[in-house]
Design an enzyme around this catalytic site. Structure first.
Site, PDB file in Angstrom:
ATOM      1  N   HIS A 169       0.938  -1.073  -0.300  1.00 64.38           N
ATOM      2  CA  HIS A 169       0.311  -0.118   0.022  1.00 64.38           C
ATOM      3  C   HIS A 169       0.463   1.022   0.220  1.00 64.38           C
ATOM      4  CE1 HIS A 169      -4.165  -1.985   0.739  1.00 64.38           C
ATOM      5  NE2 HIS A 169      -3.153  -2.796   0.913  1.00 64.38           N
ATOM      6  N   ASP A 377       3.078   9.785  -1.054  1.00 61.99           N
ATOM      7  CA  ASP A 377       2.765   8.651  -0.570  1.00 61.99           C
ATOM      8  C   ASP A 377       2.052   7.600  -1.718  1.00 61.99           C
ATOM      9  OD1 ASP A 377       0.132   8.205   1.032  1.00 61.99           O
ATOM     10  OD2 ASP A 377      -0.938  10.425   1.170  1.00 61.99           O
TER      11      ASP A 377
HETATM   12  C1  GDG Z   1      -1.763   3.661   3.356  1.00 57.86           C
HETATM   13  C2  GDG Z   1      -1.019   4.495   1.955  1.00 57.86           C
HETATM   14  C3  GDG Z   1      -2.753   4.641   0.264  1.00 57.86           C
HETATM   15  C4  GDG Z   1      -8.623  10.380   7.732  1.00 57.86           C
HETATM   16  N1  GDG Z   1      -8.889  10.886   9.106  1.00 57.86           N
HETATM   17  C5  GDG Z   1     -10.176  10.198   9.485  1.00 57.86           C
HETATM   18  C6  GDG Z   1     -10.406   9.289   9.090  1.00 57.86           C
HETATM   19  N2  GDG Z   1      -9.733   8.792   7.946  1.00 57.86           N
HETATM   20  C7  GDG Z   1      -9.793   7.989   7.145  1.00 57.86           C
HETATM   21  C8  GDG Z   1      -9.615   8.753   5.381  1.00 57.86           C
HETATM   22  C9  GDG Z   1      -9.038   7.717   4.552  1.00 57.86           C
HETATM   23  C10 GDG Z   1      -7.852   6.734   5.417  1.00 57.86           C
HETATM   24  O1  GDG Z   1      -8.629   7.290   6.185  1.00 57.86           O
HETATM   25  C11 GDG Z   1      -6.352   7.490   5.214  1.00 57.86           C
HETATM   26  O2  GDG Z   1      -5.827   7.034   3.918  1.00 57.86           O
HETATM   27  P1  GDG Z   1      -4.794   7.859   3.244  1.00 57.86           P
HETATM   28  O3  GDG Z   1      -4.954   6.882   2.083  1.00 57.86           O
HETATM   29  O4  GDG Z   1      -5.106   9.194   2.984  1.00 57.86           O
HETATM   30  O5  GDG Z   1      -3.352   7.312   4.017  1.00 57.86           O
HETATM   31  P2  GDG Z   1      -3.144   6.421   4.626  1.00 57.86           P
HETATM   32  O6  GDG Z   1      -3.571   5.958   6.142  1.00 57.86           O
HETATM   33  O7  GDG Z   1      -0.993   6.624   4.563  1.00 57.86           O
HETATM   34  O8  GDG Z   1      -2.729   5.002   3.882  1.00 57.86           O
HETATM   35  C12 GDG Z   1      -1.973   5.409   1.021  1.00 57.86           C
HETATM   36  C13 GDG Z   1      -3.767   3.590   1.322  1.00 57.86           C
HETATM   37  O9  GDG Z   1      -2.615   3.046   2.660  1.00 57.86           O
HETATM   38  C14 GDG Z   1      -4.225   3.158   0.758  1.00 57.86           C
HETATM   39  O10 GDG Z   1      -3.696   1.952   0.230  1.00 57.86           O
HETATM   40  O11 GDG Z   1      -3.825   5.484  -0.124  1.00 57.86           O
HETATM   41  O12 GDG Z   1      -0.442   6.610   0.617  1.00 57.86           O
HETATM   42  O13 GDG Z   1      -0.192   5.793   2.902  1.00 57.86           O
HETATM   43  O14 GDG Z   1     -10.177   6.993   3.626  1.00 57.86           O
HETATM   44  O15 GDG Z   1     -10.465   9.108   4.777  1.00 57.86           O
HETATM   45  N3  GDG Z   1     -11.434   8.256   9.025  1.00 57.86           N
HETATM   46  C15 GDG Z   1     -12.083   7.944  10.182  1.00 57.86           C
HETATM   47  N4  GDG Z   1     -11.822   9.012  10.607  1.00 57.86           N
HETATM   48  C16 GDG Z   1     -10.757  10.758  10.402  1.00 57.86           C
HETATM   49  O16 GDG Z   1     -10.733  10.503  12.154  1.00 57.86           O
HETATM   50  N5  GDG Z   1     -13.476   7.407  10.018  1.00 57.86           N
END
Ligand code: GDG
Length: 476
Positions: A169, A377
């Site tokens: 990921h 990212d």
């Molecule tokens: C890894 C990789 C890749 C955030 N705050 C809250 C919340 N979130 C959710 C967001 C989003 C998820 O968490 C974060 O996903 P990201 O992709 O932005 O980042 P990572 O956590 O670093 O994820 C990344 C991912 O894996 C998938 O393969 O895209 O590059 O680093 O969905 O909405 N959700 C809730 N409350 C919050 O306060 N419910």
């Protein structure tokens, strides 16, 4: 005689959270109660898991003995135990203080500790053994992410009959960086145990193919390499979101009402600028705060016409890099509010909290400009969620070129987060874009995401894996 599962997912975490209150939707197992934790991965895999009586192996999130296997919504969950020491060494140490920074361009210096990698190996062995035990003959096993890179080879050794997929990921680094890893050959061999290794971007797959040649001399042609008499395929499968779910949330009248309320609570500014991230040093939170501060200082933006909301979800709080980051971000927020806030109107609303999906959707709906400025990212789902939530509302996305999502969301205002003037310029273009142009850009990006959602991602990966398995359509 247990027959085993024809489809097994192995991930660091189970797709459930333990609940300690009296939430009515919780399921019980051995006196403990669980609630499904909604996430893209489980949404995408749920249909496949449910149809094939699949099994998900992962940690429950609490140190100590593992509860017995249990079922949630037709999926069998096999909890793994992790002791306090293992959480510290395997999860916080090797996974999040060594591999995480190294794979993200050494944005922070990785820390290398022999004890951590020994524990990482032991824990990976335990996950592999659990998968070997539950998988039916010839089953498909899909291993997830950087915490479990040794699992594919360990599993193949015990169960050569299995079809094994792995998806990373996070980014896969260039050779020069990967070579710093003391455990480098072991990790590479671990991944090469899979039949298909999936990456977020083509660059990651190319780095992997080149590295294998460099380190182990494995020849490759196109996306396939040969290793110990087997073929291993390395390809990009950009992950996505449950587009329909986010759109549904954003269409919900209660969420819309809440979005209006949020704007009113912010003092009905002309421009609401939003950031939503785990509080992580790869996300470029400080860079975007600095850009906002300089624009306020230059007089190009002013309070109360423009305000920023930064949600920084608590994350990996026991890891040192993260503690240091929190201090830096909070100092910057304090500085901006001290210099530019007014009584009752801070320039930056900083929220070090977690929110529900519907509150997040309301924030997306309330924001005129979304800032996603990671230094590196794998993908960044927040950028995609914002686009999905905008329906006919326009809005503008400022997006770092170093997020995997930039490969698809070309109508965003792209920037290099290291170039402060570039970030300021992209932010100003997003703030001042006319409504028609904003809508045009948003609708092109929405069209793309509607088609390329998380279900499409999962089926592309699994179809590709099944093809390698050599049987018709699906071995499942
Ligand atoms: C890894 C990789 C890749 C955030 N705050 C809250 C919340 N979130 C959710 C967001 C989003 C998820 O968490 C974060 O996903 P990201 O992709 O932005 O980042 P990572 O956590 O670093 O994820 C990344 C991912 O894996 C998938 O393969 O895209 O590059 O680093 O969905 O909405 N959700 C809730 N409350 C919050 O306060 N419910």
């Amino acid at each position: 005689m247990v027959q085993g599962s024809p489809f097994v997912v192995v991930a660091n975490r189970l797709p459930v959270d333990e609940v300690t209150d009296d939430t009515p939707s919780s399921r019980t197992s051995g006196g403990r109660r669980w609630r499904p934790s909604p996430g893209g991965l489980v949404t995408a895999l749920h249909p496949v898991l449910a149809e094939h009586k699949g099994t998900w192996i992962g940690w429950s999130g609490t140190p100590g003995p593992a509860p017995d296997p249990f079922e949630v919504d037709g999926i069998k969950l096999v909890p793994m135990s992790l002791s306090e020491d293992e959480v510290e060494r395997y999860y916080e140490g090797q996974s999040n203080a060594t591999i995480w920074p190294l794979y993200h361009d050494n944005v922070e210096p990785p820390i290398f500790r022999r004890r951590w990698r020994d524990t990482y190996r032991e824990v990976n062995r335990r996950y592999a053994a659990a998968a070997a035990k539950v998988a039916a003959p010839g089953a498909t096993v899909w291993v997830q992410d950087y915490q479990l890179q040794l699992v594919p080879a360990m599993l193949r050794e015990q169960r050569p009959d299995l079809l094994i997929g792995f998806f990373l990921h996070i980014p896969f680094p260039p050779i020069e960086l990967f070579m710093q890893l003391p455990q480098r050959a072991e990790v590479l061999r671990g991944l090469l145990g899979a039949d298909l290794v999936g990456f977020q971007q083509r660059l990651g797959a190319q780095n992997f193919l080149r590295l294998s040649k460099h380190l182990l001399g494995t020849p490759y042609s196109g996306s396939t390499l040969e290793y110990e008499g087997r073929k291993v395929k390395a390809e990009a499968f950009p992950i996505s979101i449950d587009f329909a779910e986010m759109q549904r949330l954003a269409d919900n009248p209660l969420v819309r009402e809440r979005a209006k309320q949020i704007r009113a609570e912010l003092g009905d500014p002309k421009t609401v600028i939003l950031g939503v991230d785990r509080l992580d040093y790869t996300k470029g939170i400080e860079h975007r705060l600095k850009a906002f501060r300089e624009l306020l200082a230059d007089g190009k933006l002013s309070v109360p016409e423009s305000v920023m909301v930064q949600v920084a979800t608590p994350s990996r709080e026991r890891v040192e890099h993260y503690q240091a980051l929190r201090v830096k971000v909070e100092r910057e927020v304090g500085r901006i509010n001290g210099d530019f806030g007014k009584v009752g109107v801070p320039a930056v609303h900083y929220l070090h909290q977690s929110y529900s999906r519907s509150e997040l959707a309301a924030l997306y709906c309330a924001a005129d400009v979304m800032m996603v400025t990671p230094l590196r990212d794998g993908m960044n789902l927040v950028a995609k969620e914002y686009v999905a939530a905008r329906a006919e509302n326009g809005g503008a996305l400022v997006l770092s070129e170093f997020a995997g999502a930039a490969g698809e969301l070309r109508q965003a205002f792209l920037c290099n987060p290291h170039d402060l003037d570039g970030v300021k310029d992209a932010l100003m273009r997003a703030v001042t874009v006319d409504e028609g142009e904003a809508r045009r850009r948003m609708s092109i990006m929405q069209r793309h995401l509607r088609k390329h959602d998380v279900a499409a991602w999962a089926s592309e990966f699994l179809d590709s894996l099944a093809e390698i398995g050599g049987t018709e359509k699906n071995r499942l």
